[in-house]
Design a protein around this motif. Structure first.
Motif, PDB file in Angstrom:
ATOM      1  N   ALA A  59      46.134  47.966  41.101  1.00 30.34           N
ATOM      2  CA  ALA A  59      46.814  47.044  39.949  1.00 30.34           C
ATOM      3  C   ALA A  59      47.513  48.231  39.147  1.00 30.34           C
ATOM      4  CB  ALA A  59      45.837  46.510  39.156  1.00 30.34           C
ATOM      5  N   LEU A  60      47.096  49.150  38.901  1.00 30.75           N
ATOM      6  CA  LEU A  60      47.908  50.300  38.058  1.00 30.75           C
ATOM      7  C   LEU A  60      49.016  50.792  39.001  1.00 30.75           C
ATOM      8  CD1 LEU A  60      48.233  52.382  35.712  1.00 30.75           C
ATOM      9  CD2 LEU A  60      46.552  53.730  36.692  1.00 30.75           C
ATOM     10  N   GLU A  61      49.035  51.084  40.290  1.00 28.99           N
ATOM     11  CA  GLU A  61      50.104  51.424  40.966  1.00 28.99           C
ATOM     12  C   GLU A  61      51.046  50.449  40.986  1.00 28.99           C
ATOM     13  OE1 GLU A  61      47.743  52.164  44.793  1.00 28.99           O
ATOM     14  OE2 GLU A  61      47.647  54.560  44.458  1.00 28.99           O
ATOM     15  N   ALA A  62      50.635  49.150  41.252  1.00 31.10           N
ATOM     16  CA  ALA A  62      51.680  48.118  41.265  1.00 31.10           C
ATOM     17  C   ALA A  62      52.404  47.951  40.073  1.00 31.10           C
ATOM     18  CB  ALA A  62      51.055  46.683  41.590  1.00 31.10           C
ATOM     19  N   GLU A  63      51.508  48.330  38.911  1.00 31.26           N
ATOM     20  CA  GLU A  63      52.199  48.094  37.522  1.00 31.26           C
ATOM     21  C   GLU A  63      53.209  49.170  37.349  1.00 31.26           C
ATOM     22  OE1 GLU A  63      51.284  49.215  32.876  1.00 31.26           O
ATOM     23  OE2 GLU A  63      49.614  49.107  34.168  1.00 31.26           O
ATOM     24  N   ARG A  64      53.071  50.468  37.595  1.00 30.48           N
ATOM     25  CA  ARG A  64      53.842  51.738  37.684  1.00 30.48           C
ATOM     26  C   ARG A  64      55.052  51.514  38.580  1.00 30.48           C
ATOM     27  NH1 ARG A  64      49.795  56.742  37.230  1.00 30.48           N
ATOM     28  NH2 ARG A  64      49.087  56.343  35.048  1.00 30.48           N
ATOM     29  N   ARG A  65      54.938  50.829  39.700  1.00 31.47           N
ATOM     30  CA  ARG A  65      55.978  50.617  40.546  1.00 31.47           C
ATOM     31  C   ARG A  65      56.980  49.744  39.678  1.00 31.47           C
ATOM     32  NH1 ARG A  65      54.037  48.740  46.085  1.00 31.47           N
ATOM     33  NH2 ARG A  65      53.383  50.661  46.264  1.00 31.47           N
ATOM     34  N   ILE A  66      56.571  48.503  39.459  1.00 34.10           N
ATOM     35  CA  ILE A  66      57.248  47.783  39.010  1.00 34.10           C
ATOM     36  C   ILE A  66      57.812  47.901  37.591  1.00 34.10           C
ATOM     37  CG2 ILE A  66      57.196  45.506  37.669  1.00 34.10           C
ATOM     38  CD1 ILE A  66      55.053  44.593  39.591  1.00 34.10           C
ATOM     39  N   LYS A  67      57.401  48.902  36.746  1.00 30.61           N
ATOM     40  CA  LYS A  67      57.952  49.440  35.631  1.00 30.61           C
ATOM     41  C   LYS A  67      59.203  50.068  35.852  1.00 30.61           C
ATOM     42  CE  LYS A  67      54.236  49.762  32.203  1.00 30.61           C
ATOM     43  NZ  LYS A  67      53.614  50.396  31.221  1.00 30.61           N
ATOM     44  N   GLY A  68      59.189  51.034  36.978  1.00 36.73           N
ATOM     45  CA  GLY A  68      60.411  51.663  37.425  1.00 36.73           C
ATOM     46  C   GLY A  68      61.391  50.780  38.117  1.00 36.73           C
ATOM     47  N   TRP A  69      61.520  49.549  38.133  1.00 33.23           N
ATOM     48  CA  TRP A  69      62.275  48.537  38.912  1.00 33.23           C
ATOM     49  C   TRP A  69      63.484  48.256  37.592  1.00 33.23           C
ATOM     50  CZ3 TRP A  69      59.057  44.500  42.145  1.00 33.23           C
ATOM     51  CH2 TRP A  69      58.609  45.180  42.976  1.00 33.23           C
ATOM     52  N   SER A  70      64.558  47.917  38.283  1.00 31.17           N
ATOM     53  CA  SER A  70      65.634  47.348  37.569  1.00 31.17           C
ATOM     54  C   SER A  70      65.251  46.085  37.094  1.00 31.17           C
ATOM     55  CB  SER A  70      67.016  47.151  38.206  1.00 31.17           C
ATOM     56  OG  SER A  70      66.856  46.262  39.217  1.00 31.17           O
ATOM     57  N   ARG A  71      65.944  45.529  36.123  1.00 31.53           N
ATOM     58  CA  ARG A  71      66.000  44.097  35.386  1.00 31.53           C
ATOM     59  C   ARG A  71      66.056  43.216  36.826  1.00 31.53           C
ATOM     60  NH1 ARG A  71      65.763  41.549  30.602  1.00 31.53           N
ATOM     61  NH2 ARG A  71      65.998  39.192  30.670  1.00 31.53           N
ATOM     62  N   ALA A  72      67.089  43.193  37.474  1.00 26.51           N
ATOM     63  CA  ALA A  72      67.433  42.352  38.514  1.00 26.51           C
ATOM     64  C   ALA A  72      66.256  42.248  39.578  1.00 26.51           C
ATOM     65  CB  ALA A  72      68.513  42.810  39.216  1.00 26.51           C
ATOM     66  N   LYS A  73      65.903  43.503  40.014  1.00 31.29           N
ATOM     67  CA  LYS A  73      64.534  43.330  40.938  1.00 31.29           C
ATOM     68  C   LYS A  73      63.210  42.685  40.262  1.00 31.29           C
ATOM     69  CE  LYS A  73      62.546  46.832  44.051  1.00 31.29           C
ATOM     70  NZ  LYS A  73      62.599  48.216  44.671  1.00 31.29           N
ATOM     71  N   LYS A  74      63.101  43.085  39.075  1.00 27.35           N
ATOM     72  CA  LYS A  74      61.929  42.434  38.365  1.00 27.35           C
ATOM     73  C   LYS A  74      62.086  40.740  38.385  1.00 27.35           C
ATOM     74  CE  LYS A  74      60.781  46.020  35.265  1.00 27.35           C
ATOM     75  NZ  LYS A  74      60.663  46.516  34.086  1.00 27.35           N
ATOM     76  N   GLU A  75      63.323  40.411  38.184  1.00 25.61           N
ATOM     77  CA  GLU A  75      63.502  38.898  38.286  1.00 25.61           C
ATOM     78  C   GLU A  75      63.768  38.187  39.341  1.00 25.61           C
ATOM     79  OE1 GLU A  75      67.453  38.919  35.950  1.00 25.61           O
ATOM     80  OE2 GLU A  75      66.304  38.704  34.087  1.00 25.61           O
ATOM     81  N   ALA A  76      63.945  39.118  40.590  1.00 27.72           N
ATOM     82  CA  ALA A  76      63.761  38.739  41.848  1.00 27.72           C
ATOM     83  C   ALA A  76      62.100  38.494  42.368  1.00 27.72           C
ATOM     84  CB  ALA A  76      64.368  39.763  42.886  1.00 27.72           C
ATOM     85  N   LEU A  77      61.219  39.484  41.782  1.00 31.72           N
ATOM     86  CA  LEU A  77      59.866  39.399  42.002  1.00 31.72           C
ATOM     87  C   LEU A  77      59.475  38.137  41.199  1.00 31.72           C
ATOM     88  CD1 LEU A  77      57.093  40.587  42.913  1.00 31.72           C
ATOM     89  CD2 LEU A  77      57.265  41.723  40.798  1.00 31.72           C
ATOM     90  N   ILE A  78      59.888  37.884  40.061  1.00 31.76           N
ATOM     91  CA  ILE A  78      59.273  36.612  39.195  1.00 31.76           C
ATOM     92  C   ILE A  78      59.936  35.251  40.028  1.00 31.76           C
ATOM     93  CG2 ILE A  78      59.642  35.350  37.174  1.00 31.76           C
ATOM     94  CD1 ILE A  78      59.908  38.228  35.864  1.00 31.76           C
ATOM     95  N   ARG A  79      61.040  35.276  40.610  1.00 26.50           N
ATOM     96  CA  ARG A  79      61.496  34.205  41.403  1.00 26.50           C
ATOM     97  C   ARG A  79      60.820  33.995  42.777  1.00 26.50           C
ATOM     98  NH1 ARG A  79      66.402  36.437  39.975  1.00 26.50           N
ATOM     99  NH2 ARG A  79      66.726  36.588  42.157  1.00 26.50           N
ATOM    100  N   ALA A  80      60.174  35.050  43.154  1.00 26.78           N
ATOM    101  CA  ALA A  80      59.399  35.337  44.596  1.00 26.78           C
ATOM    102  C   ALA A  80      60.751  35.209  45.617  1.00 26.78           C
ATOM    103  CB  ALA A  80      58.540  34.275  45.047  1.00 26.78           C
TER     104      ALA A  80
END
Length: 168
Positions: A59-80
């Motif tokens: 879970a921590l590794e996934a959190e750290r990976r996601i924290k380094g992502w751009s806003r666009a990439k986070k939004e793509a993840l949120i939208r699946a």
């Protein structure tokens, strides 16, 4: 026991990424301001993504990976939106950019840096979504490479002590 990385949408439109072993409790702490920090001044917050993992480390590794992502990439993840997420990962790898804090681009600044490619994470629409078939990210081993740092200056060989001849 499950562990959860999660993304919150804050009242100011920013995203907060964290992880916990009790998602409902942690979201409540963010909502009431009991969890001081970034979200306490940006309430109310909305849980927009979470994923369960079997261990805190994953879970921590996934959190750290996601924290380094751009806003666009986070939004793509949120939208699946796996196609966009994959495209954003490829675009970032195509252009050399400094690693976090080092300023090295891999172009003559020392050892070449290998990109880490983020793997898509399956999103659950809510923390109460059915977990009958979870498919968490499996961490991929990283191959160790020997250090290629340059030595300062050529050093003379260490002096050798003569060994006396045993048979005169």
């Amino acid at each position: 026991m499950a562990f959860w990385p999660y993304i919150l949408l804050c009242n100011d439109g920013s995203y907060y990424t964290g992880h916990t072993d009790n998602l409902d409790l942690r979201i409540g702490q963010h909502q009431t301001g009991a969890y001081e920090g970034y979200t306490s001044e940006r309430r109310p917050v909305t849980l927009v993504w979470s994923q369960d993992f079997p261990s805190r480390l994953e879970a921590l590794e996934a959190e750290r990976r996601i924290k380094g992502w751009s806003r666009a990439k986070k939004e793509a993840l949120i939208r699946a939106d796996w196609e966009t997420l994959s495209q954003l990962a490829r675009n970032r790898q195509a252009e050399p950019s400094p690693s976090t804090g080092s300023g090295q681009t891999g172009e003559g600044d020392g050892p070449a840096m290998n990109s880490v490619r983020a793997e898509p994470v399956e999103a659950h629409p809510s923390p109460n979504a059915s977990l009958a078939n979870p498919s968490p990210i499996t961490p991929q081993p990283v191959e160790a490479r020997p250090s290629t740092t340059a030595k300062s200056a050529a050093q003379p060989p260490a002096p050798q002590t003569p060994v006396p001849d045993q048979n005169p």
